[in-house]
Design an enzyme around this catalytic site. Sequence first.
Site, mmCIF file in Angstrom:
data_model
loop_
_atom_site.group_PDB
_atom_site.id
_atom_site.type_symbol
_atom_site.label_atom_id
_atom_site.label_comp_id
_atom_site.label_asym_id
_atom_site.label_seq_id
_atom_site.Cartn_x
_atom_site.Cartn_y
_atom_site.Cartn_z
ATOM 1 N N LYS A 1 3.869 -7.075 4.091
ATOM 2 C CA LYS A 1 3.673 -5.684 3.870
ATOM 3 C C LYS A 1 3.440 -4.876 5.173
ATOM 4 C CE LYS A 1 0.402 -3.568 3.470
ATOM 5 N NZ LYS A 1 -0.330 -2.421 4.343
ATOM 6 N N GLU B 1 6.965 4.725 7.271
ATOM 7 C CA GLU B 1 6.206 5.747 6.581
ATOM 8 C C GLU B 1 7.170 7.246 7.167
ATOM 9 O OE1 GLU B 1 1.777 4.351 5.769
ATOM 10 O OE2 GLU B 1 2.105 5.772 7.300
ATOM 11 N N SER C 1 -6.459 9.620 -0.537
ATOM 12 C CA SER C 1 -6.303 10.339 -2.028
ATOM 13 C C SER C 1 -5.267 9.443 -2.841
ATOM 14 C CB SER C 1 -6.107 11.636 -1.852
ATOM 15 O OG SER C 1 -4.484 11.819 -1.348
ATOM 16 N N ASN D 1 0.310 10.854 6.032
ATOM 17 C CA ASN D 1 -1.092 10.209 6.414
ATOM 18 C C ASN D 1 -2.129 11.291 6.607
ATOM 19 O OD1 ASN D 1 -0.864 7.417 7.873
ATOM 20 N ND2 ASN D 1 1.310 8.081 8.216
ATOM 21 N N THR E 1 -0.971 -2.624 10.542
ATOM 22 C CA THR E 1 -1.486 -2.792 9.311
ATOM 23 C C THR E 1 -0.457 -3.362 8.643
ATOM 24 O OG1 THR E 1 -2.445 -0.744 9.430
ATOM 25 C CG2 THR E 1 -2.205 -1.763 7.272
ATOM 26 N N THR F 1 0.902 -1.210 -0.105
ATOM 27 C CA THR F 1 -0.081 0.159 -0.168
ATOM 28 C C THR F 1 1.012 1.428 0.088
ATOM 29 O OG1 THR F 1 -0.267 -0.165 2.425
ATOM 30 C CG2 THR F 1 -2.002 -1.091 0.976
#
Length: 436
Positions: free
Chosen positions: A199, A296, A436, A431, A210, A172
């Site tokens: 992932k 991230e 989007s 985040n 996640t 993702t």
Amino acid sequence: MKFTSSLFKAKAPIDKYSLYVPKTGVFPKKFEVGSIATGVKKNGNLDLGIIVNRNTSRKSTSSAVFTTNRFKAAPVLKSKEVLESNNYEGVNAIVVNSGCANSMTGEVGMRDAEKMCDLVNNKLHLDNQTLIMSTGVIGQKLQMEKIANGIDKIKFGSGFEDWLNMAKSICTTDTFPKLISSQFKLQNGKVYTLTGISKGAGMICPNMATLLGYLVTDLPISSRGIKKILSFAGERSFNCISVDGDMSTNDTICMIANGAVETDVVDVDSPDFEDVCKNVTSFAQQLAQLVVRDGEGATKFVTVRVTKSKTFEDAKIIAETISNSSLVKTALYGEDANWGRILCAVGYSKTENYDSLDENKLNVKFVATDGSTPSELPLLINGVPNLDVDEARASEILALNDLEIVVELNTGEEECNFWTCDLTHEYVTINGDYRS
């Protein structure tokens, strides 16, 4: 006010893809994988993958650990049902979609999860033997027409590119696919293979996040053996990582052993059991660490080592608390040697044994992992601040991409390693507009 922190300096981006994505690999016998772009992802990237066991000479065994989030997604509930109904034997496929988590979708979500499994079972001529994983945005329904079409058209292979594309299909916000493989020998001299795919880059917190992952091997393992192995390995790998302290509704780590290498089955009382457990744990740690390295917006990979603890559980709680501290993580990003934030996190950690902490015995230090000398920088010694801290050396260590925070409790002999990263402006950017 001092504004000398590297927080205000441009940092060269790390080419994580080149660093962490393999160019070749060796994979377990009798497993095949397939992936396809169904159109669910707006960018047209791969978004559906299937792994299948083709070994028919021996019944496979499997186990999984799932999110402890109270709101478990439909694929988690479905996979638990499949494992339990099969008594952790005979599971021969995993289907994974990305782009939609199928979480908080009610009865429709459960029907869609069941339909995905049915479609794969029918395609592969299986009988309720498929697990399912989903990742992406919570609260959106699966685009079942696209997914069904993808399952129908998907092709399988066993080569390196097939496995790498499988890893890509579940990404993702990941910046690189996470695929590793290794081989090991047991006392009989035979070679066995492990392959792992995971992932995750954000919403990562222990007791799963996640985070999706699967380990497959051609070693035969009993059903009770594989459950114990995965539980032990998961507790010391995927449950010892943190990017941002948020836990998802979809986390699943699954392991399948198909026994394609003809040898005795490894059970909990087998002489090889401990060796297998150690191999799987070390392997799972490598795979879990890739998730943190892809955190991230992260610029640093940090190992938090809590040592000389009265119990492993206490060491883990303290290491987790430090790793989840936003103040510690932002100080790491700013390369600020503010060890008081580390000490504070140790103090408010919810350890069960009050006598596991004694501030007069506590040591805290930074450790460089680049081989430089001196590698250790003591910050707190027996509960007393090191007044001779070399601030220049502290800045050098904190400027490294990889470093360690070591906390010595000196109340016992147990320890826990935890892996985390810094918290950056880029994390907020990613985040702030994830959908989007």
